[in-house]
Scaffold this motif. Structure first.
Motif, PDB file in Angstrom:
ATOM      1  N   ASP A  79     -31.805  68.069 -19.448  1.00  8.11           N
ATOM      2  CA  ASP A  79     -32.661  67.606 -18.297  1.00  8.11           C
ATOM      3  C   ASP A  79     -34.158  68.612 -18.551  1.00  8.11           C
ATOM      4  O   ASP A  79     -34.498  69.500 -17.817  1.00  8.11           O
ATOM      5  CB  ASP A  79     -32.033  68.412 -16.949  1.00  8.11           C
ATOM      6  CG  ASP A  79     -32.860  67.960 -15.635  1.00  8.11           C
ATOM      7  OD1 ASP A  79     -33.615  66.993 -15.739  1.00  8.11           O
ATOM      8  OD2 ASP A  79     -32.733  68.542 -14.647  1.00  8.11           O
ATOM      9  N   GLN A  80     -34.647  68.027 -19.670  1.00  6.56           N
ATOM     10  CA  GLN A  80     -35.878  68.756 -20.195  1.00  6.56           C
ATOM     11  C   GLN A  80     -36.835  67.638 -20.445  1.00  6.56           C
ATOM     12  O   GLN A  80     -36.532  66.627 -21.210  1.00  6.56           O
ATOM     13  CB  GLN A  80     -35.739  69.672 -21.452  1.00  6.56           C
ATOM     14  CG  GLN A  80     -34.631  70.768 -20.978  1.00  6.56           C
ATOM     15  CD  GLN A  80     -34.675  71.690 -22.297  1.00  6.56           C
ATOM     16  OE1 GLN A  80     -34.904  71.472 -23.438  1.00  6.56           O
ATOM     17  NE2 GLN A  80     -33.632  72.795 -21.912  1.00  6.56           N
ATOM     18  N   ARG A  83     -36.872  67.259 -24.288  1.00  6.32           N
ATOM     19  CA  ARG A  83     -35.700  66.933 -24.997  1.00  6.32           C
ATOM     20  C   ARG A  83     -34.985  65.709 -23.933  1.00  6.32           C
ATOM     21  O   ARG A  83     -33.506  66.211 -23.646  1.00  6.32           O
ATOM     22  CB  ARG A  83     -34.766  68.183 -25.158  1.00  6.32           C
ATOM     23  CG  ARG A  83     -35.343  69.051 -26.288  1.00  6.32           C
ATOM     24  CD  ARG A  83     -34.381  70.220 -26.304  1.00  6.32           C
ATOM     25  NE  ARG A  83     -35.188  71.257 -26.962  1.00  6.32           N
ATOM     26  CZ  ARG A  83     -34.934  72.428 -27.071  1.00  6.32           C
ATOM     27  NH1 ARG A  83     -34.014  73.157 -26.163  1.00  6.32           N
ATOM     28  NH2 ARG A  83     -35.557  73.324 -27.798  1.00  6.32           N
ATOM     29  N   SER A  84     -35.557  64.927 -23.232  1.00  4.98           N
ATOM     30  CA  SER A  84     -35.104  64.111 -22.457  1.00  4.98           C
ATOM     31  C   SER A  84     -33.817  63.128 -23.068  1.00  4.98           C
ATOM     32  O   SER A  84     -32.721  63.249 -22.351  1.00  4.98           O
ATOM     33  CB  SER A  84     -36.066  62.948 -21.936  1.00  4.98           C
ATOM     34  OG  SER A  84     -35.541  62.370 -20.874  1.00  4.98           O
ATOM     35  N   TYR A 122     -39.567  60.974 -24.258  1.00 11.49           N
ATOM     36  CA  TYR A 122     -39.757  62.227 -23.483  1.00 11.49           C
ATOM     37  C   TYR A 122     -39.977  61.556 -21.776  1.00 11.49           C
ATOM     38  O   TYR A 122     -40.135  60.625 -21.807  1.00 11.49           O
ATOM     39  CB  TYR A 122     -41.318  62.893 -24.018  1.00 11.49           C
ATOM     40  CG  TYR A 122     -41.423  63.282 -25.407  1.00 11.49           C
ATOM     41  CD1 TYR A 122     -40.081  63.842 -26.035  1.00 11.49           C
ATOM     42  CD2 TYR A 122     -42.533  63.119 -25.843  1.00 11.49           C
ATOM     43  CE1 TYR A 122     -40.314  64.193 -27.270  1.00 11.49           C
ATOM     44  CE2 TYR A 122     -42.507  63.695 -27.143  1.00 11.49           C
ATOM     45  CZ  TYR A 122     -41.665  64.324 -27.973  1.00 11.49           C
ATOM     46  OH  TYR A 122     -41.665  64.649 -29.234  1.00 11.49           O
ATOM     47  N   ASP A 124     -39.248  62.508 -17.384  1.00 16.03           N
ATOM     48  CA  ASP A 124     -38.204  63.317 -16.579  1.00 16.03           C
ATOM     49  C   ASP A 124     -37.521  62.007 -16.020  1.00 16.03           C
ATOM     50  O   ASP A 124     -37.841  61.489 -15.127  1.00 16.03           O
ATOM     51  CB  ASP A 124     -38.934  63.807 -15.317  1.00 16.03           C
ATOM     52  CG  ASP A 124     -39.626  65.236 -15.747  1.00 16.03           C
ATOM     53  OD1 ASP A 124     -38.774  65.828 -16.662  1.00 16.03           O
ATOM     54  OD2 ASP A 124     -40.733  65.539 -15.526  1.00 16.03           O
TER      55      ASP A 124
END
Length: 174
Positions: A79-80, A83-84, A122, A124
């Motif tokens: 959850d980054q 680093r999706s 990349y 959210d």
């Protein structure tokens, strides 16, 4: 906190590995309106400095490293934003030594949180979206590429643009 503008050292796949991963990254970028970038494994990143000094340090680093194999494993996600969705990279002794040498050349402290990976997307996104993508592209990416060059890259994370500044060969093992 990440800097909007910084530099990094990348290892980039070539040949069939690049030919397999580039279209996946491009398709995901187009479909999910996420940043587009070239396939890479960040050796070190998030540093700043005078660009010519950083080029000089990159040249020094290229002479201290020897070619090694970068081993890709399975797709994973966090959850980054950066680093999706990514392919894990095995922490081989050669890779971890390259990280250590690079941090030394650039005067960076040890990063105990280093997770070697090759990003596919990349952004959210929800866990559900990432699971659908993994189901579509597959989870197993067990392959490898030879790290025979390093790339100094300027990171403009404000506009999601990454520009290669310098590409240098790594010594071939004797």
């Amino acid at each position: 906190m990440r800097l909007k503008f910084s530099y990094s050292i990348w290892l980039m796949p070539t040949g069939t590995v690049n030919e397999k991963l580039s279209p996946i990254i491009s398709k995901l970028s187009a479909k999910y309106n996420s940043p587009k970038f070239q396939p890479h494994v960040t050796l070190i990143g998030g540093f700043t400095g005078d660009e010519q000094d950083l080029i000089n340090k990159t040249e020094i680093l290229s002479k201290k490293l020897k070619c090694f194999v970068v081993k890709l494993t399975n797709v994973h996600y966090l959850d980054q934003f950066f680093r999706s969705l990514f392919i894990c990279v095995e922490k081989t002794p050669e890779l971890m030594n390259a990280v250590k040498v690079a941090r030394g050349v650039f005067g960076l402290p040890e990063n105990k949180d280093y997770i070697p990976h090759l990003s596919l997307m990349y952004g959210d996104f929800t866990k559900e979206i990432k699971e659908v993508i993994i189901k579509d592209i597959g989870k197993d990416f067990s392959t490898s590429f030879r790290a025979n060059k390093i790339h100094l890259v300027f990171n403009n994370e404000q506009d999601n643009i990454w520009a290669k500044i310098k590409e240098l060969p790594i010594k071939i093992n004797a």
